[in-house]
Scaffold this active site. Sequence first.
Site, PDB file in Angstrom:
ATOM      1  N   ARG A  32       0.805  -1.233   0.000  1.00  0.00           N
ATOM      2  CA  ARG A  32       0.000   0.000   0.000  1.00  0.00           C
ATOM      3  C   ARG A  32       0.826   1.265   0.000  1.00  0.00           C
ATOM      4  O   ARG A  32       0.569   2.195  -0.764  1.00  0.00           O
ATOM      5  CB  ARG A  32      -0.925   0.031   1.228  1.00  0.00           C
ATOM      6  CG  ARG A  32      -2.181  -0.782   1.063  1.00  0.00           C
ATOM      7  CD  ARG A  32      -2.601  -1.318   2.397  1.00  0.00           C
ATOM      8  NE  ARG A  32      -1.661  -2.342   2.797  1.00  0.00           N
ATOM      9  CZ  ARG A  32      -1.783  -3.627   2.447  1.00  0.00           C
ATOM     10  NH1 ARG A  32      -2.805  -4.042   1.760  1.00  0.00           N
ATOM     11  NH2 ARG A  32      -0.869  -4.514   2.808  1.00  0.00           N
ATOM     12  N   THR A  33       1.825   1.320   0.889  1.00  0.00           N
ATOM     13  CA  THR A  33       2.530   2.591   1.064  1.00  0.00           C
ATOM     14  C   THR A  33       3.237   2.991  -0.231  1.00  0.00           C
ATOM     15  O   THR A  33       3.068   4.098  -0.743  1.00  0.00           O
ATOM     16  CB  THR A  33       3.520   2.506   2.241  1.00  0.00           C
ATOM     17  OG1 THR A  33       2.808   2.046   3.383  1.00  0.00           O
ATOM     18  CG2 THR A  33       4.132   3.866   2.534  1.00  0.00           C
ATOM     19  N   LYS A  78      25.783  -3.520  -1.605  1.00  0.00           N
ATOM     20  CA  LYS A  78      27.254  -3.498  -1.682  1.00  0.00           C
ATOM     21  C   LYS A  78      27.873  -2.787  -0.481  1.00  0.00           C
ATOM     22  O   LYS A  78      29.081  -2.671  -0.389  1.00  0.00           O
ATOM     23  CB  LYS A  78      27.685  -2.768  -2.966  1.00  0.00           C
ATOM     24  CG  LYS A  78      27.135  -3.366  -4.248  1.00  0.00           C
ATOM     25  CD  LYS A  78      27.560  -2.517  -5.450  1.00  0.00           C
ATOM     26  CE  LYS A  78      26.948  -3.031  -6.723  1.00  0.00           C
ATOM     27  NZ  LYS A  78      27.156  -2.089  -7.847  1.00  0.00           N
ATOM     28  N   ARG A  96      11.533   3.985   3.011  1.00  0.00           N
ATOM     29  CA  ARG A  96      11.236   3.026   4.096  1.00  0.00           C
ATOM     30  C   ARG A  96      12.502   2.222   4.364  1.00  0.00           C
ATOM     31  O   ARG A  96      13.169   1.779   3.435  1.00  0.00           O
ATOM     32  CB  ARG A  96      10.100   2.087   3.695  1.00  0.00           C
ATOM     33  CG  ARG A  96       9.934   0.930   4.672  1.00  0.00           C
ATOM     34  CD  ARG A  96       8.711   0.097   4.380  1.00  0.00           C
ATOM     35  NE  ARG A  96       7.495   0.812   4.731  1.00  0.00           N
ATOM     36  CZ  ARG A  96       6.277   0.269   4.672  1.00  0.00           C
ATOM     37  NH1 ARG A  96       6.129  -0.979   4.266  1.00  0.00           N
ATOM     38  NH2 ARG A  96       5.223   0.965   5.008  1.00  0.00           N
ATOM     39  N   HIS A 115       5.690   5.942  11.363  1.00  0.00           N
ATOM     40  CA  HIS A 115       5.139   5.799  10.010  1.00  0.00           C
ATOM     41  C   HIS A 115       4.097   6.920   9.867  1.00  0.00           C
ATOM     42  O   HIS A 115       2.886   6.666   9.882  1.00  0.00           O
ATOM     43  CB  HIS A 115       4.512   4.408   9.888  1.00  0.00           C
ATOM     44  CG  HIS A 115       4.114   3.990   8.502  1.00  0.00           C
ATOM     45  ND1 HIS A 115       4.125   4.851   7.421  1.00  0.00           N
ATOM     46  CD2 HIS A 115       3.679   2.792   8.028  1.00  0.00           C
ATOM     47  CE1 HIS A 115       3.710   4.193   6.353  1.00  0.00           C
ATOM     48  NE2 HIS A 115       3.446   2.943   6.695  1.00  0.00           N
TER      49      HIS A 115
HETATM   50  C1  NCD Z   1       2.266  -1.211   8.269  1.00  0.00           C
HETATM   51  C2  NCD Z   1       3.753  -0.961   8.344  1.00  0.00           C
HETATM   52  O1  NCD Z   1       4.487  -1.170   7.365  1.00  0.00           O
HETATM   53  O2  NCD Z   1       4.173  -0.523   9.410  1.00  0.00           O
HETATM   54  N1  NCD Z   1       1.826  -1.378   6.953  1.00  0.00           N
HETATM   55  C3  NCD Z   1       1.503  -0.285   6.212  1.00  0.00           C
HETATM   56  O3  NCD Z   1       2.321   0.545   5.905  1.00  0.00           O
HETATM   57  N2  NCD Z   1       0.212  -0.124   5.872  1.00  0.00           N
HETATM   58  C4  NCD Z   1       1.795  -2.265   9.190  1.00  0.00           C
HETATM   59  C5  NCD Z   1       2.387  -3.627   9.100  1.00  0.00           C
HETATM   60  O4  NCD Z   1       3.288  -3.915   8.305  1.00  0.00           O
HETATM   61  O5  NCD Z   1       1.934  -4.485   9.862  1.00  0.00           O
END
Ligand code: NCD
Length: 305
Positions: free
Chosen positions: A53-54, A83, A104, A132
Site C-alpha cells: 500500500r505505502t 554493496k 522506508r 510511520h
Molecule cells: C504497516 C507498516 O508497514 O508498518 N503497513 C503499512 O504501511 N500499511 C503495518 C504492518 O506492516 O503491519
Amino acid sequence: MKNIISSSELSKEEVEKILERAKEMEEHCKKGTVPHLLKNKIVACIFFEPSTRTRLSFETASIKLGAGVISAENATVNSSSFKGETIEDTTRILSSYADIIVMRHPEAGSAKRAVSVSTKPIINAGDGANEHPSQALLDLYTIKKEKGRLDNLIIAFGGDLVHSRTLHSLVPLLLQYPNNTFYFISPLELALPREYIEDLKEKGATIKEMSSLKDGLKEADVLYMTRVQKERFNSDDDYDKVKDLFILKTKDLEEMKKDVIIMHPLPKINEIEKEIDDDPRAAYFRQAENGLYIRMALLVDVLGL
Ligand code: NCD
C-alpha cells in the site's frame, strides 16, 4: 524545506491543513479533475522493506499529480545498499535526481539520517518499529471521515503494540484533540514499554492497559488492530508464542458498539476473522484507499505548493 519524519513534529494546524488538502484531493480523484501540480517533478520511492500500500499509493499519488516516479523496491538487495553503501550516500544521490524522496528502512532513525544530508524533502514511509507518519495521517483522515470527529473517542489498540510504528505515529496525533481515551490491549510480551506509557501520561493522555481483547471491545468507538510483526522478533519461537493470541472473531462484533469502526493498517494475517471483511464496520479497505488522498496531499505539502 519540509520533511515528514515524525508525527510529533507536526502542529495541529499543519495536520488540519493536510486533512483538508486530502479531502480536496479525494474530490478531485472522484471527479477526474486532479490538477497536475507536480508536473516536471520526480518522486523517488526507495523501500528497503516490503510494502504494498505505502509504496504503490505514493507512486499512484505522484502519477495522478503529474510527476514522474523512480522507484527502488527491495532496495536492501536491489540497490547499492547491498554493496555496503550508507543511507547517507544513497540519499545524496537520490536528492540530485528527484524532487521528493519517500523512504522506508528497517532501522529506527534512518529517516533522520537521510534528512541530515538531503537537499530535497524526505517523507518517512516507516523507519523500523519507530514511526510511520503518513499512515498515521491517513488513519486520522479515516477516523474523521467515518466518525465525524477526532475528539471524545475511545480508541482501542489491539495486538503487537511494541512493534507497531503506525500506532507510535497515530497516538501523538490523536493526543492533539481533547477527551480521547486510549485502550492498549496486548499480551504482556507485546505491550508498550513503560517509558512510553509514562511519557504519554505526562502529556495528559487517558490510558487503560489490558491483556484481553474482550475487556476493551464493548466501549470502543474505534478498534485499531495490528499485525504481530514477525520480522521484528529475534527468533521464530518467540514469534510463535504470541502470534495467535489476539484474534478478532465474528462473534466479538455482537459485544461491540453498533457504530464502532474496525481499523487495521494492513497487511492482516490471521488477527481478524475473514468473515468480518464483509461487515460495514470493517473500515480497513476504505482506510487503505484514503492513503492515496493523504499521500497526494503530503507530496504537494512538502513542496510548499
Ligand atoms: C504497516 C507498516 O508497514 O508498518 N503497513 C503499512 O504501511 N500499511 C503495518 C504492518 O506492516 O503491519
